[in-house]
Every structure is written in C-alpha cells, then in structure tokens.
Enzyme design. Structure first.
Site, PDB file in Angstrom:
ATOM      1  N   ASN A 129      -3.115   6.545  -1.059  1.00  0.00           N
ATOM      2  CA  ASN A 129      -2.545   6.798   0.276  1.00  0.00           C
ATOM      3  C   ASN A 129      -1.758   8.100   0.325  1.00  0.00           C
ATOM      4  OD1 ASN A 129      -3.581   4.728   1.881  1.00  0.00           O
ATOM      5  ND2 ASN A 129      -2.158   3.258   0.998  1.00  0.00           N
ATOM      6  N   HIS A 147      -2.322  -2.964  -5.960  1.00  0.00           N
ATOM      7  CA  HIS A 147      -2.783  -2.595  -4.625  1.00  0.00           C
ATOM      8  C   HIS A 147      -4.299  -2.717  -4.519  1.00  0.00           C
ATOM      9  CE1 HIS A 147      -3.394   0.795  -1.452  1.00  0.00           C
ATOM     10  NE2 HIS A 147      -3.452  -0.396  -0.900  1.00  0.00           N
ATOM     11  N   GLU A 191      -5.162  -0.247  -7.632  1.00  0.00           N
ATOM     12  CA  GLU A 191      -4.090   0.584  -8.183  1.00  0.00           C
ATOM     13  C   GLU A 191      -3.047  -0.342  -8.812  1.00  0.00           C
ATOM     14  OE1 GLU A 191      -3.256   4.589  -5.677  1.00  0.00           O
ATOM     15  OE2 GLU A 191      -3.050   2.760  -4.509  1.00  0.00           O
ATOM     16  N   SER A 243       0.823  -1.221   0.000  1.00  0.00           N
ATOM     17  CA  SER A 243       0.000   0.000   0.000  1.00  0.00           C
ATOM     18  C   SER A 243       0.852   1.264   0.000  1.00  0.00           C
ATOM     19  CB  SER A 243      -0.925   0.007   1.222  1.00  0.00           C
ATOM     20  OG  SER A 243      -0.166  -0.144   2.406  1.00  0.00           O
TER      21      SER A 243
END
Length: 715
Positions: free
Chosen positions: A501, A451, A463, A430
């Site tokens: 993130n 991800h 992702e 992540s």
C-alpha cells in the site's frame, strides 16, 4: 557399470537390457544443467559403443523424473551472442537425437514430474510408461520462451498439431490419464509397477512383438498434414492463442509459428528452425523478466523456508471478524488442512463468512478440483462462534475487524487475555502501524501483522509485518502458517502502508494529478491496461472501494506528509463525498450492473463528470507516454525508498510483493526490474523531467549515486 557420472549412470540389468538412471548428486531433483547434459552425451556414446546392448530403459533415482532445464543457467546463457546460443542449443539437441537414433528400442519410465527438458527427454524415447502419480508438460511459455530440446518438433508429430498447440501454448502440467488419452504416453501404471512395465515393453520390442522403428519413424519425418489442413489448423490456433495470451506475451504464438515453419521438414531441419526461434525469444525483455521472476520466486521460497526451524506448529487457528475477508481467511485455512474458529459479534457476520467459504468451496467442486466429501470436511473444519469459548486452544489468531486503530486495539487486548501465553496474534490491517497496535498488548513479542489481499483465495501474497517488539518466533510461525495456507509470504518491516500500500498510493497519487489536470479517467484506464495492468486505476479504485481508498490515503498522508499529502480535494474526495463508493454500492468512477454470471460489470456513467468537475484545476495536454510516466515514476520511486529504508530486504522481495499483491505486469518484472530495463541513469533523467509535479517524482540521493556509477538492482 557401462557408464558412471555425477548425474547419470548406465548399468546392465538382464538379457542385454541396460538402465540409464538420472540421479544428480548433491541435488534434491534432477535437472538439465551443463553437468547432466555432459553426462548424457557420454552415456549415449557408451551405449552406442556397446554391441551387447539390446534395449534401454530410462529411470530416475529421485521422486521426480526431471524438473526441466536448470533455470539459474538461463540468465548467463541468454546473454551470449545469437550464433553461440544457437550453436549450444543444437549441440544439446544432438544428444537427444543421438539417443533417439540408437539402434535398439528405448523406454522411459516416468515416475514423477517430467517438465520442459525432462519431458523432451521422454519424447526422444520410443515408448513412454507413466506412473499414475506423475505429471508431464512443457511449461516454457511461462518463462517467455518455448521448448528448446525438440519439444515443438516431436510433440506435434506424436499427438497431433491441435493437442500439441494446447499443451505448449498453455504450458500446463498434465496428469497421467490426460497424457494417455492423447497418446503422449503409451501406458499408465501404478507407481510400484513402473519398472516392471518398462521392462515388459522393452522386451516386447526386442522380441519383435512391437515394431519400435515404426513407432519412432513419425518423429523423424514431416508433419502428416496437407497444405489446406496446415493452414486451417495453424491460422485458427494462432488467432485463438493470440487472443488468450495478449500482445505482451509473444511466446505461445511464436511456438505455433515455429511448428508451422517446421511442418514440412524432417526432424533435424525442424530442430534448426526451433533453435533459431528459441534464441529470438530468449533475447526478449519478456523472457528476461519472466525468468527473473521465477528466480525471485525461488528466492522468496528459500527465505520463507529459513523460518521453518523457529516456527511453532499451527494445529488450530482462529479469525476474529467474519464477513467476506474473515470468511475468505477461514476458507483458505480449512481447505489447506488447518481447522479454524471464525468469531464475530453478530450472527449476520458469521452467516456472511460461512456463505463466502461455502461459495468458494462449491466453485472448487463444480470445477472438479474438490470432491463433495472434501468440501464437507473443509466446511466442518470452520467452527463459527460468537463467543471466545475455545480460544484457549488456538495457536494463532488473525484479527480481521474494521480498519480502526482504537477498535483493533480493544479487540486485540481482549483476545490476548483469553488465549494461551505463547499463542501468536496477527492483525490483518492494511495500513495501521503494527507497533502502534502492539501498544495495547502485554505480550507484544507475540504480535505481528498478517496482511491478506482481497479476494483472499485468489491473491497469492501475504505481507508478514514485523513490529518494533515482534519476536522471530512470531514471524516464523506466521510465515509457516501463510505457507501452509498456500500463500507466498513476504516479511516486511513496519511503516505506514507497509510495502504494497505504501507503493500503491503514490501510483494513485499520479492518477489523481492526471484527473485534476482534466484527463479522462477512461482513457487513463485504457492506457494503463495496455501497459499491462490487469485493470486501470479508476477501475481498481472502484474495486478497492472509495471509502477504503479515502481512509488509506489519509493514513499515508499522515505518514509521509512531505510527498503524499495533497492540500487540494481530489477525485477520491469528490466521489467519497457523493457516496459513490465503487462496486460495493454500484457506483464509483463507473456504474455497475450485474452480468449473466452474477458479477458486477462496469459501464461508463456520464453523470460522474459533474461530480468530478470541481476537482479539475487545469486542462493539461498529455500523451499516452505522459500518462504512464505520471503513474509509474512515483510507484517505482516509492519502491526504491522501501528498499533503501529496509522495509524489504531485497529487490526480489519488493518486486514479487508488487506482482503478487497488486498485479504489477509480470512481463515487466516488477518496479525495480522495470527501472533496470529502462536503465537507472535513464530513469533518473526521466523522473527529473516531471520534477515540477512534486516530491513523489524526485529520485533519492542513493538512486542518483547508482545512476552515476552504472549500478543496477539486479546483477
């Protein structure tokens, strides 16, 4: 040929029966765009002028019937002046009404999907025959509007107010048996018998066996409910639907209000009421955002499809690391038809992964979305193992072990030596750099990030991260596998935190500043949930886990020390050190108790105040608007930076990533569309008011240029 256009043809079949066929040239589906409406106008006029016509069947030359209106035309149309938009709507409705008023019986043969305007076309016919393979519905509320081609008028007069409200307010697609049950259609037949059934119905109407005029009449009149029945039906519906839709999605309730306003009018006056309400909704920011989201989603699908040619077929996959995440990935792969090996070094991990997959499959069976046979098939497609025995046959491996670069590198190097040379290896990290992890590999061109978001079965985003040496084949194959799993892949370039993130941590940074300024986190959660987030930041951090948040924050601080490094201890530090990790150990910002359904329910825990007291450095009076700005400005500015740094290629990909990945409020359209809605210049001025909070609140030079030149991210 009675009429021949580029979207519609009308030809004679037999005994005075004609076939009006929708087949839009140059398109894979039929849709109501300007061309189709123009053709329909001329086709109806041609039928009306031909005295030999005794009946009409309406068919489609494509696998779908009509998917609805051409949404790409909405953006321009919705910007027209109100009067012009109403006039255009009524002009289109006149075509449907003239078709409905033909002096001969009409039957529509619904062979495939008939949604929105496509289903409204069906409603204008006297009879509807539906294939068992077809689906019908009015999904317009999902775009922030409601049906505009007579759907709010005809449907309640055909199937009753309660059923019509359920169909329109939910926007769901309905299968043939459900449509027949409520009399939205008159017959359901196997696909190969559709044409024959439509012809049979129209012949029976022509012969007088069926009274098509009596069948048509209720659609032309007012609703058959007295004043008390109307009040009970509409007021109950409005209260229930408002509770379900929430205050940020006005369309479902507005649809009910429109049906109510038009209840005592005949068709033509009722359609005028519908048109006025439709225009009112079309002008809202919610409609602008949701229509924009639909178009962005189409753009995402188009970009993902472009990788198909370079993608290798994934016939067998593998996941390294079982547990909840590995089990979720295995479930998603198996349930969508790709067999998968699930490896873990511990039997307990394997069991946890199998339990997770079994639980998710069981829920689908309970809801009737999967047969027990299909569940058994999916479970058999997950092959648990503690060894690398069959890894020589896999096409892609998803690594989902602990979020530690050294451990990941060791596992990745190990598996690379055991798979075939062209197998793709993807890491479900992540935050850790893909280029960094690739340093452990001999074939870094076959390596990328993949991800997934937790819970895997619910979160649509994946992702796909391109490292410095990742090949296009690796990206294409991973994108294709994500699509096969039913996910929406977004390709991003490598950086700490990638897209989602990287953008989320500045949002948490704003939250940390508020808590350190003595603002109650329960209040912050309430304000942000009212703003439209599915959960407030404190609750979200509890769900993510304080240990995960703590680690991620450190990675981001190292990657972007100028703006994400916080020298002072924060709420996350205090809770992490006090072993309040969130839902995973039952206490974080909140405490958690198990509810009747066995799910963790949050309760306010007064003891947390003492834990947080040392990290409250000041007492700052803030308004609710301040709370929103403290959190949204850094999130939006980091999204801008991701676009400027080419982490994502387009504004659409950035916004869809946030909506699909972290639940950004869809009715606000994403971070960049949110900036557009405020105005770029106005947003820059707003950020400048909070400049004293640090670099996270400082607009980029390029954004200032955009503000000065009046540019937008969209259009």
């Amino acid at each position: 040929m009675i009429y021949e256009g580029k979207a519609i043809t009308v030809k004679a079949l037999e005994s005075g029966i004609v076939e009006l066929n929708f087949d839009l040239k140059g398109e894979s589906v039929n849709k109501f765009n300007r061309l189709t409406l123009s053709d329909l106008r001329q086709a109806v006029d041609a039928i009306k002028a031909d005295a030999s016509v005794k009946g009409v069947i309406v068919t489609s030359g494509k696998d779908v019937f009509i998917v609805g209106a051409d949404i790409t035309e909405f953006v321009g149309n919705f910007k027209l002046p109100d009067e012009e938009l109403v006039a255009g709507n009524l002009e289109a409705n006149k075509i449907f009404s003239d078709f409905e008023d033909l002096g001969v019986p009409t039957v529509v043969a619904i062979n495939g999907i008939a949604l929105g305007g496509g289903f409204e076309m069906c409603l204008a016919a006297d009879y509807r025959v539906m294939s068992t393979a077809a689906k019908v519905g009015l999904p317009e509320v999902k775009l922030g509007i409601y049906p505009g081609f007579g759907g709010t008028v005809r449907l309640p007069r055909l199937i009753g107010v309660d059923n019509a409200v359920e169909w329109i307010a939910s926007g769901k697609e309905n299968r043939a048996e459900d449509a027949l049950k409520v009399h939205a259609v008159d017959a359901v037949v196997a696909p190969e018998k559709l044409q024959e059934a439509a012809l049979d119905l129209v012949k029976r109407a022509i012969s007088g066996e069926l009274d098509y005029k009596a069948k048509r009449q209720p659609k032309l009149e007012k609703l058959k409910l007295n004043a008390i029945e109307q009040m009970m039906s509409f007021e109950t519906s409005k209260a229930f639907v408002a509770g379900q839709a929430g205050p940020n999605y006005p369309a479902p309730v507005e649809a009910i209000k429109t049906i109510q306003k038009a209840a005592n009018f005949g068709r033509d006056k009722a359609i005028e009421v519908e048109a006025a309400g439709f225009v009112k909704l079309a002008k809202t920011s919610v409609a602008e955002s949701l229509v924009g989201l639909f178009l962005s989603d189409q753009e995402l699908k188009k970009k993902a499809k472009a990788y198909d040619k370079q993608a290798r077929d994934v016939k067998l996959a593998a996941v390294l690391g079982a547990g909840i995440m590995g089990g979720g990935i295995a479930y998603q792969s198996a349930v969508k038809g790709t067999p998968i090996l699930m490896k873990d070094i511990r039997e307990e991990g394997i069991q946890m992964g199998l339990n997770e997959a079994s639980k998710l499959l069981g829920k689908r069976v309970e809801k009737g979305r999967l047969t027990p046979e299909k569940m058994a098939e999916a479970l058999n497609a997950i092959r648990p193992t503690t060894s690398y025995g069959d890894f020589g046959n896999v096409d892609i491996v998803v690594e989902a072990v602990v979020e530690n670069p050294k451990i990941k590198q060791a596992v990745l190097a190990e598996v690379e030596g055991l798979v075939k040379d062209d197998a793709i290896i993807a890491s479900n990290t992540s935050t850790i750099s893909i280029s960094l992890l690739a340093q452990a590999l001999k074939r870094p061109e076959n390596f990328c990030g993949m991800h997934f978001f937790n819970p895997v079965h619910m979160m649509p985003l994946v992702e796909v991260i391109r490292g410095e040496k990742t090949s296009e084949t690796a990206i294409a194959t991973t994108v294709a596998y994500a699509k096969k799993m039913g996910k929406s892949p977004v390709v991003v370039n490598d950086c700490p935190g990638f897209l989602v993130n990287r953008v989320l941590f500045p949002y948490f940074g704003g939250f940390a500043r508020l808590v350190s300024a003595g603002v109650d986190f329960v209040r912050i959660d309430k304000v942000m949930e009212k703003f439209g987030w599915p959960m407030g930041p404190a609750y979200l951090m509890d769900v993510v886990g304080m240990d995960t948040g703590h680690h991620g924050r450190d990675v981001m601080a190292e990657g972007y020390p100028d703006r994400m490094k916080d020298e002072r201890r924060t709420a996350v530090d205090a809770l992490y050190e006090a072993d309040r990790l969130g839902q995973k150990n039952g206490k974080g910002f909140y405490s958690y108790e198990t509810d009747k359904r066995g799910k963790p329910a949050k309760v306010v825990d007064e003891s947390v105040k003492a834990v947080l007291a040392p990290i409250v450095y000041e007492q700052r009076e803030v308004t609710d608007e301040d709370i929103i700005n403290f959190m949204m400005i850094p999130l939006c500015l980091e999204t801008v930076r991701c676009l400027e740094d080419n982490i994502v290629e387009t504004a659409a990909e950035a916004d869809m990533g946030l909506i699909y990945g972290i639940g950004f409020p869809p009715f606000r359209g994403g971070a960049l569309r949110y900036i557009d809605s405020i105005g770029v210049a106005e947003f820059v001025a707003l950020a400048d008011k909070y400049a004293d909070l640090g670099p996270l609140y400082h607009p980029t030079a390029k954004l200032r240029e955009m503000a000065a030149s009046g540019q937008r991210f969209y259009g």
